[in-house]
Design a protein around this motif. Structure first.
Motif, short mmCIF file in Angstrom:
data_model
loop_
_atom_site.label_atom_id
_atom_site.label_comp_id
_atom_site.label_asym_id
_atom_site.label_seq_id
_atom_site.Cartn_x
_atom_site.Cartn_y
_atom_site.Cartn_z
N GLU A 5 0.82 -1.21 0.00
CA GLU A 5 0.00 0.00 0.00
C GLU A 5 0.86 1.26 0.00
OE1 GLU A 5 -2.99 2.54 -0.30
OE2 GLU A 5 -3.15 0.36 -0.52
N ASP A 6 2.06 1.22 0.61
CA ASP A 6 2.92 2.40 0.65
C ASP A 6 3.87 2.49 -0.54
OD1 ASP A 6 4.57 0.29 1.25
OD2 ASP A 6 5.27 1.07 3.18
N SER A 7 3.66 1.65 -1.55
CA SER A 7 4.49 1.67 -2.76
C SER A 7 4.27 2.97 -3.54
CB SER A 7 4.15 0.48 -3.64
OG SER A 7 4.75 0.61 -4.92
N PRO A 8 5.29 3.48 -4.21
CA PRO A 8 5.12 4.69 -5.02
C PRO A 8 4.35 4.42 -6.31
CG PRO A 8 7.35 3.85 -5.25
CD PRO A 8 6.71 3.05 -4.16
N TYR A 9 4.14 3.14 -6.65
CA TYR A 9 3.49 2.81 -7.92
C TYR A 9 1.99 2.67 -7.72
CZ TYR A 9 8.39 1.71 -8.41
OH TYR A 9 9.76 1.79 -8.37
N LYS A 10 1.25 3.52 -8.45
CA LYS A 10 -0.21 3.55 -8.30
C LYS A 10 -0.93 2.82 -9.43
CE LYS A 10 -0.18 6.35 -4.68
NZ LYS A 10 1.29 6.56 -4.48
N THR A 11 -0.24 2.57 -10.55
CA THR A 11 -0.85 1.89 -11.69
C THR A 11 0.10 0.81 -12.20
OG1 THR A 11 0.08 3.33 -13.41
CG2 THR A 11 -2.00 4.04 -12.35
N LEU A 12 -0.44 -0.09 -12.99
CA LEU A 12 0.38 -1.14 -13.58
C LEU A 12 1.44 -0.55 -14.51
CD1 LEU A 12 0.92 -4.17 -14.07
CD2 LEU A 12 -0.82 -4.10 -15.88
N ARG A 13 1.07 0.47 -15.27
CA ARG A 13 2.04 1.07 -16.18
C ARG A 13 3.19 1.73 -15.43
NH1 ARG A 13 2.46 1.79 -21.36
NH2 ARG A 13 0.32 1.08 -21.75
N GLU A 14 2.89 2.39 -14.32
CA GLU A 14 3.96 3.01 -13.53
C GLU A 14 4.96 1.96 -13.06
OE1 GLU A 14 1.43 6.78 -11.62
OE2 GLU A 14 2.25 5.21 -10.32
N LEU A 15 4.45 0.82 -12.60
CA LEU A 15 5.34 -0.25 -12.13
C LEU A 15 6.18 -0.79 -13.28
CD1 LEU A 15 6.30 -2.34 -10.01
CD2 LEU A 15 4.37 -3.77 -10.72
N LEU A 16 5.54 -1.09 -14.41
CA LEU A 16 6.28 -1.68 -15.53
C LEU A 16 7.29 -0.70 -16.11
CD1 LEU A 16 3.35 -3.57 -17.28
CD2 LEU A 16 5.21 -4.58 -15.94
N ASP A 17 6.96 0.58 -16.17
CA ASP A 17 7.91 1.58 -16.65
C ASP A 17 9.12 1.66 -15.73
OD1 ASP A 17 6.40 2.19 -18.85
OD2 ASP A 17 5.52 4.02 -18.01
N ALA A 18 8.88 1.57 -14.43
CA ALA A 18 9.99 1.62 -13.46
C ALA A 18 10.89 0.40 -13.63
CB ALA A 18 9.44 1.69 -12.05
N ILE A 19 10.29 -0.76 -13.85
CA ILE A 19 11.08 -1.98 -14.06
C ILE A 19 11.88 -1.87 -15.35
CG2 ILE A 19 10.95 -4.46 -14.47
CD1 ILE A 19 8.42 -4.51 -12.75
N ARG A 20 11.25 -1.34 -16.39
CA ARG A 20 11.93 -1.20 -17.68
C ARG A 20 13.15 -0.29 -17.56
NH1 ARG A 20 11.13 2.64 -21.23
NH2 ARG A 20 9.12 3.22 -20.29
N ARG A 21 13.00 0.80 -16.78
CA ARG A 21 14.11 1.74 -16.61
C ARG A 21 15.24 1.16 -15.77
NH1 ARG A 21 9.74 5.39 -15.86
NH2 ARG A 21 10.05 5.24 -13.60
N ASN A 22 14.88 0.39 -14.74
CA ASN A 22 15.90 -0.13 -13.82
C ASN A 22 15.47 -1.50 -13.30
OD1 ASN A 22 18.00 -0.52 -12.06
ND2 ASN A 22 17.57 1.25 -10.76
N PRO A 23 15.61 -2.55 -14.10
CA PRO A 23 15.10 -3.87 -13.74
C PRO A 23 15.65 -4.41 -12.43
CG PRO A 23 15.82 -3.81 -16.03
CD PRO A 23 16.28 -2.54 -15.40
N GLY A 24 16.89 -4.13 -12.13
CA GLY A 24 17.51 -4.68 -10.93
C GLY A 24 17.01 -4.08 -9.64
N ALA A 25 16.31 -2.96 -9.72
CA ALA A 25 15.88 -2.27 -8.50
C ALA A 25 14.58 -2.81 -7.94
CB ALA A 25 15.75 -0.77 -8.77
N ILE A 26 13.87 -3.59 -8.70
CA ILE A 26 12.54 -4.04 -8.27
C ILE A 26 12.47 -5.57 -8.33
CG2 ILE A 26 10.06 -3.98 -8.75
CD1 ILE A 26 10.50 -1.19 -9.96
N SER A 27 12.30 -6.20 -7.17
CA SER A 27 12.15 -7.65 -7.09
C SER A 27 10.67 -8.00 -7.11
CB SER A 27 12.79 -8.18 -5.80
OG SER A 27 14.17 -7.92 -5.78
N ILE A 28 10.35 -9.07 -7.81
CA ILE A 28 8.94 -9.48 -7.98
C ILE A 28 8.77 -10.89 -7.44
CG2 ILE A 28 7.06 -9.80 -9.62
CD1 ILE A 28 8.96 -8.06 -11.55
#
Length: 324
Positions: A130-153
């Motif tokens: 709930e406290d994640s900065p990502y509010k939409t699916l596109r925001e999350l995927l764009d963040a992963i695309r920019r820096n894949p190593g920073a986000i673990s799934i």
């Protein structure tokens, strides 16, 4: 009475009892107790009770467990030893179809068994805290695309699993490289959400039924459901991936199949029984109580659906480099 006459009388009595009390039908769970496969057999047993007499089936469905090889052990058992058993059903899921497409059941195809009924469905979803900065699916995927190593799934299963495949397809549609995803494999969705709440992963690729357990706590945010339209119930406010520009539906159907040599009259009897079961007004509530959403398909229609789904999974797996 002579010994021979006594034995004859005893044999006749046992034969009469066997005829009056035929062996109860069996629902094989190709996994350990608990989980979606077990749920499928229990839903079938409960749902068949009010229609059993009309459908001429025994409602006392015995549930047995045959885990191993992500469903391969049960599949092999049916094909090698139980091909023609008229009252043996085996639970399957969308994951079973994916495993079949990827060759995890050996040289097997969807045509090797008889598909009886799909009794409900779960759906894929993507969630963050709930406290994640990502509010939409596109925001999350764009963040992963920019820096894949920073986000673990967090994902249930390793490379090639449903959770892995869902995220890979979404990542590709977002313009990223699926192989760059930093997925952390867990035994199931429960472990993935525990890791998410603990801050060990930043997102989860999982199923709606799992997420629905955590949404009421207010500790997670589901970014998208992978359904063709919004779902009823506690996640009714969550947009689909399609609403956010990603063409991906991921229904996880749950149902039952039988051996390939089951006589047609017995196969059709079970198909008709499940059709009657799912036509009952009370079944919708029963299905929801088991954490599933509407998805009802039987017999020939289900057989065609399974064939097409296995082919589509195979195509997706090839595109992502999982199959040659």
């Amino acid at each position: 009475m002579t010994i021979r006459a006594l034995l004859f009388t005893l044999a006749m009595t046992l034969a009469a009892q066997a005829g009056a009390n035929p062996r109860a039908p069996e629902c094989v769970v190709p996994a350990k107790p608990g989980g979606g496969m077990d749920l499928t057999c229990k839903l079938a047993r409960k749902g068949l009770e009010p229609v059993a007499k009309q459908a001429q089936v025994n409602p006392a469905l015995r549930i047995t467990y045959l885990p191993g090889g992500i469903g391969a052990v049960a599949w092999s058992s049916v094909l090698s030893q139980r091909r023609a058993e008229p009252d043996t059903l085996v639970a399957f899921s969308g994951g079973s179809l994916l495993n079949l497409a990827q060759g995890k059941y050996g040289k097997a195809s969807a045509a090797d068994v008889r598909w009886v009924a799909a009794v409900g469905a779960d759906y894929g979803m993507v969630a963050v805290r709930e406290d994640s900065p990502y509010k939409t699916l596109r925001e999350l995927l764009d963040a992963i695309r920019r820096n894949p190593g920073a986000i673990s799934i967090g994902a249930g299963g390793t490379v090639g699993s449903q959770d892995w495949l869902k995220m890979s397809i979404l990542m590709r549609q977002a313009g990223g490289e699926p192989k760059s995803l930093r997925l952390v494999a867990f035994e199931g969705g429960g472990e993935s959400f525990t890791a998410l709440l603990g801050g060990y992963v930043q997102a989860v690729s999982g199923d709606v039924s799992e997420a629905a357990l955590y949404v009421p706590t207010g500790k997670i945010r589901v970014l998208a459901v992978l359904a063709d339209k919004r779902l009823p119930g506690p996640l009714a406010h969550i947009p689909t991936a399609r609403e956010q520009g990603f063409a991906l539906d991921w229904p996880i159907i749950r149902g039952l199949y039988m051996g390939p040599n089951v006589p047609d009259k017995d196969y059709r009897k079970w198909v008709a029984a499940f059709e009657k079961m799912m036509a009952q007004p009370s079944f919708e509530q029963l299905r929801a109580a088991h954490g599933l959403y509407p998805f009802a398909m039987t017999g020939d229609a289900l057989t065609g659906y399974v064939k097409n789904t296995v082919e589509e999974y195979g195509r997706q797996a090839k595109e992502l480099g999982l199959l040659r």
